[in-house]
Design a protein around this motif. Structure first.
Motif, short mmCIF file in Angstrom:
data_model
loop_
_atom_site.label_atom_id
_atom_site.label_comp_id
_atom_site.label_asym_id
_atom_site.label_seq_id
_atom_site.Cartn_x
_atom_site.Cartn_y
_atom_site.Cartn_z
N GLN A 174 -5.87 2.83 18.07
CA GLN A 174 -5.20 2.90 16.67
C GLN A 174 -3.68 3.01 16.79
O GLN A 174 -3.16 3.32 17.86
CB GLN A 174 -5.58 4.24 15.82
N ASN A 234 -6.09 -0.96 12.92
CA ASN A 234 -6.56 0.37 12.06
C ASN A 234 -8.00 0.74 12.69
O ASN A 234 -8.46 0.17 13.67
CB ASN A 234 -6.77 0.20 10.51
N TYR A 238 -0.65 7.16 2.23
CA TYR A 238 -1.85 6.18 2.91
C TYR A 238 -2.56 5.64 1.98
O TYR A 238 -2.90 6.34 0.76
CB TYR A 238 -2.56 6.80 3.88
N SER A 287 -7.71 3.84 4.22
CA SER A 287 -7.23 3.86 5.75
C SER A 287 -7.94 5.00 6.10
O SER A 287 -8.52 5.83 5.43
CB SER A 287 -5.81 3.79 5.61
N TYR A 288 -7.85 5.13 7.44
CA TYR A 288 -8.26 6.37 8.20
C TYR A 288 -7.77 7.60 7.58
O TYR A 288 -8.74 8.45 7.41
CB TYR A 288 -8.40 5.97 9.65
N ALA A 295 -0.34 2.21 5.68
CA ALA A 295 -1.17 2.78 6.70
C ALA A 295 -0.76 3.10 8.08
O ALA A 295 -1.51 3.41 8.91
CB ALA A 295 -2.31 1.68 6.65
#
Length: 308
Positions: free
Chosen positions: A97, A127, A197, A201-202, A228
């Protein structure tokens, strides 16, 4: 299975004759015949048709000659890799990441260089979802990613090993002129600009699930930018464009110098684990995983958790 049986069969296919094949393999014809029978017993089917005065090779054996050659070559290559394994002459591909590449990997690389000075790395940034895909496809032999305390480890199966390098926290920070809008008790107006964000997205999913203010558009009154990339959010937050959530490991120096104010005392924080995954079939990846996990277990890995 005795791997030399594959070499026996390939020579037999080339010679088409038991006596000549045995001679090329430097053993007697009876001994060669016993090895062929051993292969037949392992397969569970005959590969030769034995008559009174002649022996014919089964057509199925000839039809799969290319696959037998490929398998024998792979076994020889694997044997060589194991026997001559030298991590120092290896390039290890790691899917990572974006955030831990900035915040964590430099220290990890320096630690690895103490053991393998000539080791090289190939980082594939992306990502969270893309990094997992790269690792699953075999494009990389390692995966470096953040995980939350509330999620289970990724279910990769027995061919993948998982270890922890250290811990981190996702915290809200504010910089630039916006710092002066923070009160003495670390309160900030709800309509303060925010750099958020994307919800898919994570970090967006982590912050959205926890309903953290200023994290995603759904929990922000005044989102001025969406990104992101934590490194980009950090730079924008430093300039005072808005409140931003970034890993503490990326912000602790600026918090110490006063360029950032942490809002975690009022807005909370999200604990993160820095997880490492390695393909257990790749010697270099396993060697790296061992030294990195040993540093963590011994307490030597940097704990980047922010003070509560």
């Amino acid at each position: 299975m005795d791997t030399q049986w594959l070499e026996d069969v390939l020579v037999l296919l080339e010679e088409g004759n038991m006596t000549r094949a045995a001679s090329r393999r430097n053993i007697t014809q009876p001994a060669f015949s016993r090895r062929i029978r051993g292969l037949e017993n392992w397969i569970g089917a005959p590969i030769l048709t034995r008559g009174t005065n002649r022996i014919d090779i089964n057509a199925a054996l000839s039809a799969n000659e290319d696959e037998i050659r490929a398998l024998a070559a792979r076994i020889r290559a694997l044997r060589g890799k194991i026997a001559n394994f030298d991590p120092e002459s290896t390039t290890v591909a790691i899917a990572a990441q974006h955030a831990p590449i900035f915040s964590t990997f430099p220290e990890m690389a320096l630690h690895a260089k103490q053991y393998y000075p000539s080791l090289k790395f190939r980082l594939r940034a992306g990502n969270h979802h893309d990094c997992v895909s790269l690792f699953l496809r075999g494009d990389t032999s390692m995966l470096l990613c953040y995980e939350t305390e509330n999620t289970e480890p990724l279910p990769f199966g027995d061919t993948v090993r998982r270890e922890i390098w250290g811990s981190d926290q996702l915290i809200p920070v504010v910089g630039g002129g916006l710092r002066y809008g923070v009160t003495g008790d670390a309160m900030i107006a709800s309509d303060t600009p925010a750099i958020v964000y994307p919800e898919d997205s994570y970090f967006g999913e982590v912050l959205g699930k926890a309903e953290r203010p200023f994290g995603t558009q759904g929990f922000t009154d005044n989102p001025v930018c969406e990104s992101a990339f934590s490194s980009g959010i950090k730079e924008m937050a430093l300039k005072g464009l808005g409140v931003g959530w970034i890993p503490f490991s990326m912000a602790h120096r600026e918090i110490e110098t006063g360029e950032f104010l942490s809002l975690s005392h009022k807005l909370g924080h999200e604990p993160l684990a820095i997880a490492l995954y390695a393909d257990a079939r790749e010697e270099a990846a396993v060697a790296l995983l061992n030294i990195w996990s040993t540093k963590h277990r011994s307490g030597g890995a940097l704990n980047t958790a922010a003070p509560a």
